[in-house]
Scaffold this motif. Sequence first.
Motif, mmCIF file in Angstrom:
data_model
loop_
_atom_site.group_PDB
_atom_site.id
_atom_site.type_symbol
_atom_site.label_atom_id
_atom_site.label_comp_id
_atom_site.label_asym_id
_atom_site.label_seq_id
_atom_site.Cartn_x
_atom_site.Cartn_y
_atom_site.Cartn_z
ATOM 1 N N PHE A 38 58.903 38.433 45.493
ATOM 2 C CA PHE A 38 59.036 39.809 45.007
ATOM 3 C C PHE A 38 57.646 40.430 44.909
ATOM 4 C CE2 PHE A 38 59.803 36.674 41.557
ATOM 5 C CZ PHE A 38 58.521 36.633 41.033
ATOM 6 N N PRO A 39 57.542 41.763 44.889
ATOM 7 C CA PRO A 39 56.236 42.404 44.704
ATOM 8 C C PRO A 39 55.666 42.116 43.323
ATOM 9 C CG PRO A 39 57.845 43.952 45.591
ATOM 10 C CD PRO A 39 58.612 42.742 45.142
ATOM 11 N N VAL A 40 54.347 42.190 43.239
ATOM 12 C CA VAL A 40 53.649 41.964 41.974
ATOM 13 C C VAL A 40 52.688 43.118 41.739
ATOM 14 C CG1 VAL A 40 52.179 40.404 40.645
ATOM 15 C CG2 VAL A 40 53.852 39.464 42.252
ATOM 16 N N ASN A 41 52.724 43.618 40.512
ATOM 17 C CA ASN A 41 51.924 44.782 40.130
ATOM 18 C C ASN A 41 50.990 44.377 39.001
ATOM 19 O OD1 ASN A 41 51.119 47.444 40.211
ATOM 20 N ND2 ASN A 41 52.704 48.162 38.815
ATOM 21 N N GLY A 42 49.944 45.140 38.799
ATOM 22 C CA GLY A 42 49.002 44.888 37.720
ATOM 23 C C GLY A 42 47.746 45.669 37.998
ATOM 24 N N HIS A 43 46.628 44.992 38.083
ATOM 25 C CA HIS A 43 45.380 45.641 38.512
ATOM 26 C C HIS A 43 45.376 45.575 40.032
ATOM 27 C CE1 HIS A 43 41.454 47.265 38.427
ATOM 28 N NE2 HIS A 43 40.822 46.153 38.784
#
Length: 669
Positions: free
Chosen positions: A517-522
């Motif tokens: 799955f996609p991963v978000n953050g910085h």
Amino acid sequence: MSVESLPLPPSEKPGESLEPPLNGESITWLADGTPYSPRFGDRYRSELGGLDQARQGFLGGCGLPEAWAHASQWRILEIGFGFGLNFLVTWAAWKADPLRPRVLHFASIEAYPVSADDLLRGLPDDPQLQLLAEQLQAQWWGLLPGVHRLSFDNGQVLLTLYVGDAQTVLRKQQLTVDSVYLDGFSPKLNPELWSPEAMKNVARHCRRGTAVASWCIAGSVREGLAQQGFEVRKVPGIPPKRHNLRAVYNPRWEPRHKDDGLPPPVTAPERCLVIGAGLAGAAAAASLARRGWQVSVLDAADAPAAGASGLPSGLFCPHVSPDDSVLSRLSRSGVRTTLQILQQLSIAQLLDQGKDWEHSGVLEHDLHEPVNLPPQWLDAATPQSHAGLQWSCPATPEQLAAAHLPAASHALWHEQAGWVRPAQLVKALLGTAGIRWQGNAPVARLAQTDDALWTAMDAEGKTLAQAEMVVVALGPASTALLQASGLQAGAWEIAPIRGQVSMAAHTAQTRAAMPPFPVNGHGNLVPDFPNAQGQRQWIMGSTFERDVTALPPTQAEQRDAHASNGEKLAALLPECRQALDDFFAAKTQPPTWARVRCAAYDRIPVVGPVELKSNGLWLLTGMGSRGLTLSMLAGELLAARVHGEPLPLDAKLALALHSQRMSARATKT
């Protein structure tokens, strides 16, 4: 809701009592199958089923469907959504009517939404309504207090659900309606809903001629309506009621409505020019075309999505904060709208789910403590808990393991999120009936003729197109066009921001190292998506280079961008970064993909008229790095403002996007 006060007789026992549902009102089911509210001590409808009351008492009581014949839109306000029977009956009547309005708006208030399961269980045995109710149930999630826009029939049936106290909603929200369904539990059991103050608040949202229907004929209700300028009468009732109420708003005085700082709503769709063929421009064009406008989309490039909206793949995702900030609430409204439009375009076979987009969910790796969810979402005792966690919740150990992150990592799981290929979305939106694409058409100046017609001209003064309305959606070039046209928007604080992403085709090794799955953050990673040739790729980024507009970046700038994206990935997903070491450590790297987007000083989009005196000239820009999350909502907000429709989000949130804030700030500085 109830058609009359029918408390339980002493001899009648509930047929079934359920535990309070996680995300809805506690319902007791009586032996005759009727839903009963322990909170109010009343039935939701009569023991006869309520279908005749919905069709004849409310729909027919407001003169529908005859009253809406040939109208471009019809707006209905309902007090008390309950199980949605009045909405479903109205929707079914709209579908069956060849003279129906192009857009049906149904705005309804509900303080205590029932659960998604009860929503279906509470319906009468009617096959047509069951099919519509299944579509309603599919969107019946995440109903936190506030405003939720649900969309059906390709955006031509719009349900605006206000979750909250009716009095508060009626005071704070902005809408003008053509019909009112006064429903709800008995005045004896819920007196505030029928008080003189409530009738005053209803009148605030009526135009002269607005029709009102209700099962309630209490003298205090009739008197309260009459005092607010309604002509009230009793009519034969729908069994088991002897009488029903009908009223028409026709005060002796001239009604006055609060000035919202906008031009008067248009009375009928005409022609519109949209300048800019990115996400914002395509969203505005599609929203207006669905309402009957003939839209010409002009762009300097030879293909749509040539700017920042040409990003190979990106995320739509909610923002979270402990205080549930403006951006957090705005992003949830945006995600809901984006999902609805993606699903509608897929049904129309204009997008391919799995190839062009995916409702995959997104993991947000939070590198800071604590995890920033509103505390009431994490308290199972609060009514907001389940609805909030349907949006975002702490990541599970299984999700962390799938991302190769330590079990102690701080991360959230956003269920209502996913990835999109923006250029494909823009192309699909521009395929909406009523839109004409016009490439190689660089607009250098806008001018309005004496007959209020807008003209778009190129640098040599040649006319490119004309229309009654213009939407400027040129991203970082928007204010320059307005300034060149002699308007004052050039002083607005909208900054260009260059972004560069790193991407490459997968090898067997890199694909195996990617999370599912996609991963978000910085920064964010879309781990697996197809390019135009079907080749699987990954993409990571983006840089945030404020006030930098040069394209393409120099080789040195591209090396720096790759290094920056690699550092972000190392913090976001350390094992994934190691698997991509051959890419980030290579002496010769492929070029970054780079474009320029723009953001307002407060990172909130700008949606509204450029100047009040410039009737018909609107601006839609400033999406920043959240174009996929916010553009579809911004397009719907613009169309709602133009037409005087119920807004697709909370009125206070809509005010935060208003273009007047930019003018006011420019004046102060």
